[in-house]
Design an enzyme around this catalytic site. Structure first.
Site, PDB file in Angstrom:
ATOM      1  N   SER A  14      -2.564  -8.910  13.908  1.00 51.19           N
ATOM      2  CA  SER A  14      -1.559  -8.467  12.947  1.00 51.19           C
ATOM      3  C   SER A  14      -1.350  -6.974  13.173  1.00 51.19           C
ATOM      4  O   SER A  14      -2.315  -6.199  13.151  1.00 51.19           O
ATOM      5  CB  SER A  14      -2.060  -8.746  11.533  1.00 51.19           C
ATOM      6  N   GLU A  15      -0.105  -6.557  13.410  1.00 52.77           N
ATOM      7  CA  GLU A  15       0.117  -5.226  13.980  1.00 52.77           C
ATOM      8  C   GLU A  15      -0.190  -4.072  13.012  1.00 52.77           C
ATOM      9  O   GLU A  15      -0.206  -2.916  13.422  1.00 52.77           O
ATOM     10  CB  GLU A  15       1.522  -5.092  14.574  1.00 52.77           C
ATOM     11  N   ASN A  16      -0.431  -4.385  11.749  1.00 53.33           N
ATOM     12  CA  ASN A  16      -0.868  -3.306  10.849  1.00 53.33           C
ATOM     13  C   ASN A  16      -2.324  -2.920  11.077  1.00 53.33           C
ATOM     14  O   ASN A  16      -2.822  -1.994  10.434  1.00 53.33           O
ATOM     15  CB  ASN A  16      -0.638  -3.696   9.383  1.00 53.33           C
ATOM     16  N   GLY A  17      -3.013  -3.648  11.983  1.00 58.72           N
ATOM     17  CA  GLY A  17      -4.341  -3.187  12.379  1.00 58.72           C
ATOM     18  C   GLY A  17      -5.464  -4.177  12.161  1.00 58.72           C
ATOM     19  O   GLY A  17      -6.559  -3.785  11.738  1.00 58.72           O
ATOM     20  N   SER A  31      -3.667  -0.481  17.277  1.00 59.39           N
ATOM     21  CA  SER A  31      -3.011  -1.783  17.253  1.00 59.39           C
ATOM     22  C   SER A  31      -1.872  -1.838  18.270  1.00 59.39           C
ATOM     23  O   SER A  31      -1.721  -2.808  19.012  1.00 59.39           O
ATOM     24  CB  SER A  31      -2.469  -2.043  15.844  1.00 59.39           C
TER      25      SER A  31
END
Lengths: 218, 232
Positions: free
Chosen positions: A46-49, A88
């Site tokens: 998930s690209e928020n980390g 990320s």
């Protein structure tokens, strides 16, 4: 019959491989997580980390500090890792993610994708989509084959501002599985009961129809 | 002598020196990990004509959204701003300028800014509206865009725990943009849930070393959830 949203997710899930790190976009791509084959190990990024996204939390384990890129509350699986946004996107831009699945408004025969901006309509932003399409080698676009007005979304040239240039090779629509090769969409599979004529009629971009186009089986 | 003691006890001191026209870099993703009390202090200060660099702009009535109420922000640099009706209105009225920036590019711009790197090449945005007016260059046959770093007059950051030296750790995905923001401010202010003794944090587990941090303040947080989703 056109594929349902779940059937589209099931078809995408067949592209998963054991040990894959996968980024799933919002909408139909998110549903792919429900169809990871038993016994297969897949890590969701998930690209928020967050690498190792789990299911949604129970009511009493909701944590405001634990969200996914859609800002939904989520859980993390055992063995997950959590990191900064720069880290990320280093994973994403560095080509470390094995498969990216995301939606789009349009795709064209050159592998261009438009997914974030409709002129004269409100522009909310591209979020991480431009990074994802530029950084990933293995991308599946999921979308309906044509708009509600019947306008094809598979074009010779995208009409909307692009999200990425020349980066798409695989498209799953509600009617077909297509791959982009040498400036054309190649029809690889069709949805059960959907005729080649219908797919041809709804594909504006150059389409190559091989002699045998199998129906998907569910 | 304050030495390495970065702790301040009032929000007034925490944001002291903020002036009209400054650039403020804020950590947070959606409403997760946002420096909510530092934002509230900026509202109280009524500072105008700010450029705010943040992945999102809060929602109506919470987070960075409250700075729009008195038109304190003249420009936002963000990747996604869809959750905010007042934002939309001010953009359409021409009161608010928006520079939409891909999320990874935004994170890297902050990281580069904090690391003294003035720009970097990335494939993200090539052939898109983001590329307009930017230099491009080919490396190994692929086209890349030159993106410039961002630094701020202030960086406002939300941490979980800090010690008085300004060493910070973040909690879960509330980390997000905060570590990069922390590096990129001329004055970096971190608000945390808990102040711990020096030596209590494992040195190898510190996310933001104190060298980047100028001020630390302990706050209490609402931690509003934007999209509460459960399995039930």
């Amino acid at each position: 019959m056109a594929l349902s949203r779940d059937q589209m997710a099931i078809r995408v899930a067949r592209e998963l491989q054991d040990g894959y790190y996968v980024n799933l976009g919002i909408g139909i791509p998110t549903l792919v997580a429900n169809f990871i084959p038993d016994g297969m190990e897949v890590m969701l990024q998930s690209e928020n980390g967050l690498l190792g996204m789990g299911s949604f939390p129970s009511e009493d384990s909701v944590d405001a500090d634990m969200i996914n890129a859609g800002k939904q509350t989520v859980t993390a699986v055992s063995g997950s890792s959590i990191f900064s946004s720069a880290e990320s996107f280093a994973m994403i831009r560095g080509g470390h993610v094995d498969l990216t699945v995301l939606g789009a408004f349009e795709v064209d025969v050159s592998g261009n994708i438009a997914s974030w901006m409709i002129p004269k309509k409100l522009i909310k932003g591209m979020g991480g989509a431009m990074d994802l399409v530029a950084g990933a080698d293995n991308i599946i676009v999921t979308m309906t084959h044509a708009s509600k007005n019947g306008d094809s979304k598979l074009l010779d040239v995208c009409s909307l501002p692009l999200t990425g240039k020349g980066c798409i090779k695989k498209v799953l629509t509600d009617l077909a599985w297509l791959e982009i090769e040498n400036g054309a969409f190649v029809l690889k599979e069709r949805a059960p009961g959907v005729s080649i004529e219908e797919i041809k009629a709804k594909t504006q971009g150059r389409l190559i129809v091989p002699e045998h186009v199998p129906e998907m089986v569910f | 002598m304050a030495g390495f003691n970065k702790v301040v006890t009032t929000y007034e001191d925490a944001m002291s020196g903020l002036q009209d026209g400054m650039t403020v870099i804020a950590g947070g993703f959606g409403l997760c990990g946002i420096p909510e009390n530092l934002i509230a202090e900026i509202k109280r200060l009524k500072t105008k004509n700010l450029t705010v660099v943040s992945n999102n702009c809060g929602v109506d009535g919470f987070g960075l959204g409250i700075l729009l109420e008195d038109k304190q922000v003249s420009k936002m640099v963000s990747s996604y701003v869809g959750e905010n009706a007042l934002f939309e209105k001010q953009v359409l009225n021409g009161e608010l300028d928006v520079e939409l920036t891909p999320q990874g590019t935004l994170a890297e711009k902050m990281r580069a800014g904090g690391a003294g790197i003035p720009g970097f090449y990335t494939a993200t945005g090539v052939g898109t509206p983001v590329a307009e007016g930017k230099d491009t260059r080919f490396f190994n046959g692929r086209e890349y865009l030159l993106e410039e770093a961002i630094t701020g007059d202030f960086a406002i950051v939300k941490g979980w725990k800090a010690d008085r030296y300004g060493n910070v750790i973040y909690r879960h995905t509330a980390q997000n943009f905060n570590p990069m923001a922390a590096t990129a401010g001329k004055i970096t202010v971190v608000e945390v849930e808990e102040l711990v003794e020096v030596g209590e944090l494992d040195p190898a587990h510190i996310h933001t070393p104190g060298i980047y941090v100028d001020r630390v303040i302990v706050g209490t947080f609402e931690k509003r959830i934007e999209n509460r989703t459960t399995s039930e």
